[in-house]
Design a protein around this motif. Structure first.
Motif, mmCIF file in Angstrom:
data_model
loop_
_atom_site.group_PDB
_atom_site.id
_atom_site.type_symbol
_atom_site.label_atom_id
_atom_site.label_comp_id
_atom_site.label_asym_id
_atom_site.label_seq_id
_atom_site.Cartn_x
_atom_site.Cartn_y
_atom_site.Cartn_z
ATOM 1 N N ARG A 1 39.590 34.593 36.366
ATOM 2 C CA ARG A 1 38.883 33.612 35.537
ATOM 3 C C ARG A 1 37.565 34.225 35.084
ATOM 4 O O ARG A 1 36.778 34.698 35.901
ATOM 5 N N MET A 2 37.347 34.181 33.797
ATOM 6 C CA MET A 2 36.117 34.725 33.218
ATOM 7 C C MET A 2 35.135 33.593 32.948
ATOM 8 O O MET A 2 35.532 32.506 32.553
ATOM 9 N N SER A 3 33.844 33.878 33.133
ATOM 10 C CA SER A 3 32.821 32.906 32.752
ATOM 11 C C SER A 3 32.780 32.851 31.225
ATOM 12 O O SER A 3 33.221 33.793 30.556
ATOM 13 N N PRO A 4 32.270 31.773 30.648
ATOM 14 C CA PRO A 4 32.249 31.659 29.173
ATOM 15 C C PRO A 4 31.542 32.821 28.469
ATOM 16 O O PRO A 4 31.941 33.224 27.389
ATOM 17 N N ASP A 5 30.500 33.387 29.101
ATOM 18 C CA ASP A 5 29.790 34.511 28.481
ATOM 19 C C ASP A 5 30.429 35.865 28.813
ATOM 20 O O ASP A 5 29.919 36.915 28.414
ATOM 21 N N LEU A 6 31.552 35.857 29.546
ATOM 22 C CA LEU A 6 32.326 37.051 29.925
ATOM 23 C C LEU A 6 31.552 38.016 30.825
ATOM 24 O O LEU A 6 31.920 39.178 30.952
ATOM 25 N N LYS A 7 30.498 37.535 31.481
ATOM 26 C CA LYS A 7 29.709 38.417 32.346
ATOM 27 C C LYS A 7 30.110 38.323 33.816
ATOM 28 O O LYS A 7 29.630 39.095 34.628
ATOM 29 N N LEU A 8 30.994 37.384 34.139
ATOM 30 C CA LEU A 8 31.447 37.229 35.516
ATOM 31 C C LEU A 8 32.962 37.058 35.531
ATOM 32 O O LEU A 8 33.503 36.201 34.831
ATOM 33 N N ALA A 9 33.609 37.878 36.330
ATOM 34 C CA ALA A 9 35.064 37.780 36.498
ATOM 35 C C ALA A 9 35.343 37.381 37.944
ATOM 36 O O ALA A 9 34.950 38.088 38.870
ATOM 37 N N THR A 10 35.998 36.245 38.118
ATOM 38 C CA THR A 10 36.416 35.822 39.451
ATOM 39 C C THR A 10 37.875 36.244 39.596
ATOM 40 O O THR A 10 38.746 35.735 38.897
ATOM 41 N N VAL A 11 38.102 37.186 40.496
ATOM 42 C CA VAL A 11 39.426 37.772 40.683
ATOM 43 C C VAL A 11 40.077 37.116 41.894
ATOM 44 O O VAL A 11 39.561 37.208 43.009
ATOM 45 N N TYR A 12 41.191 36.437 41.662
ATOM 46 C CA TYR A 12 41.945 35.809 42.746
ATOM 47 C C TYR A 12 42.994 36.792 43.219
ATOM 48 O O TYR A 12 43.775 37.315 42.418
ATOM 49 N N VAL A 13 42.998 37.059 44.527
ATOM 50 C CA VAL A 13 43.930 38.026 45.092
ATOM 51 C C VAL A 13 44.675 37.408 46.267
ATOM 52 O O VAL A 13 44.198 36.458 46.883
ATOM 53 N N MET A 14 45.844 37.987 46.540
ATOM 54 C CA MET A 14 46.622 37.556 47.696
ATOM 55 C C MET A 14 47.365 38.767 48.259
ATOM 56 O O MET A 14 48.208 39.348 47.576
ATOM 57 N N PRO A 15 47.010 39.164 49.484
ATOM 58 C CA PRO A 15 47.783 40.241 50.124
ATOM 59 C C PRO A 15 49.204 39.746 50.386
ATOM 60 O O PRO A 15 49.401 38.562 50.683
ATOM 61 N N LEU A 16 50.171 40.641 50.252
ATOM 62 C CA LEU A 16 51.563 40.291 50.485
ATOM 63 C C LEU A 16 51.715 39.681 51.878
ATOM 64 O O LEU A 16 51.210 40.228 52.858
ATOM 65 N N GLY A 17 52.357 38.545 51.938
ATOM 66 C CA GLY A 17 52.546 37.866 53.212
ATOM 67 C C GLY A 17 51.362 37.016 53.619
ATOM 68 O O GLY A 17 51.397 36.359 54.644
ATOM 69 N N GLY A 18 50.288 37.073 52.839
ATOM 70 C CA GLY A 18 49.109 36.256 53.136
ATOM 71 C C GLY A 18 48.369 36.665 54.391
ATOM 72 O O GLY A 18 47.571 35.904 54.933
ATOM 73 N N ARG A 19 48.589 37.904 54.866
ATOM 74 C CA ARG A 19 47.911 38.301 56.103
ATOM 75 C C ARG A 19 46.656 39.112 55.800
ATOM 76 O O ARG A 19 46.550 39.748 54.766
ATOM 77 N N ASP A 20 45.713 39.078 56.725
ATOM 78 C CA ASP A 20 44.459 39.839 56.633
ATOM 79 C C ASP A 20 43.657 39.529 55.376
ATOM 80 O O ASP A 20 43.010 40.421 54.812
ATOM 81 N N THR A 21 43.667 38.291 54.937
ATOM 82 C CA THR A 21 42.968 37.962 53.690
ATOM 83 C C THR A 21 41.473 38.250 53.787
ATOM 84 O O THR A 21 40.895 38.797 52.849
ATOM 85 N N GLU A 22 40.847 37.918 54.931
ATOM 86 C CA GLU A 22 39.404 38.146 55.074
ATOM 87 C C GLU A 22 39.081 39.635 55.037
ATOM 88 O O GLU A 22 38.100 40.053 54.418
ATOM 89 N N VAL A 23 39.912 40.440 55.679
ATOM 90 C CA VAL A 23 39.702 41.889 55.717
ATOM 91 C C VAL A 23 39.831 42.475 54.308
ATOM 92 O O VAL A 23 39.021 43.306 53.892
ATOM 93 N N VAL A 24 40.841 42.025 53.569
ATOM 94 C CA VAL A 24 41.072 42.526 52.210
ATOM 95 C C VAL A 24 39.928 42.131 51.288
ATOM 96 O O VAL A 24 39.419 42.959 50.528
#
Length: 129
Positions: A36-59
């Motif tokens: 998701r980009m901010s309206p001014d395109l200066k911030l990108a929020t990248v949503y990620v998911m490790p396969l299997g949903g494990r170690d999300t905090e570490v990733v």
């Protein structure tokens, strides 16, 4: 193609090619379902998911540590006036979908659905057509 989608493709390629040299990321297959980009395109929020949903905090921590490198790589691959600042979040849509699915399978909801079908059997067939 929308900017968020371009950034998503760039990010997915960077991760798939193993360009980020971090011990915590090695051995993880990471999907990037959305950016998701901010309206001014200066911030990108990248949503990620490790396969299997494990170690999300570490990733997420490993991606944050490598934010400067990733931002530079995105800037090289996506033609923008400014390289967006990048932040990482865990994609929780799968958890939410699973929660809704469990709710729909509860006896109380099933009883309501069955009652609804008994009262309006034709309306469901009309919606399907």
């Amino acid at each position: 193609m929308r900017v968020g989608e371009q950034v998503r493709h760039a990010m997915a390629d960077i991760l798939a090619q193993g360009n980020v040299h971090d011990a915590d990321l090695e051995g993880h297959i990471i999907t990037v379902p959305e950016v998701r980009m901010s309206p001014d395109l200066k911030l990108a929020t990248v949503y990620v998911m490790p396969l299997g949903g494990r170690d999300t905090e570490v990733v997420i921590a490993a991606l944050e540590r490598n934010k400067k490198f990733l931002r530079g790589e995105i800037a090289r691959r996506v033609n923008l006036k400014f390289a967006p600042d990048v932040r990482f979040r865990v994609d929780e849509r799968f958890d939410e979908a699973e929660r809704i699915e469990k709710l729909l399978r509860t006896p109380a909801v099933q009883k309501d659905l069955d009652k609804d079908l008994e009262q309006n059997p034709a309306s469901d067939r009309e919606e399907e057509q």
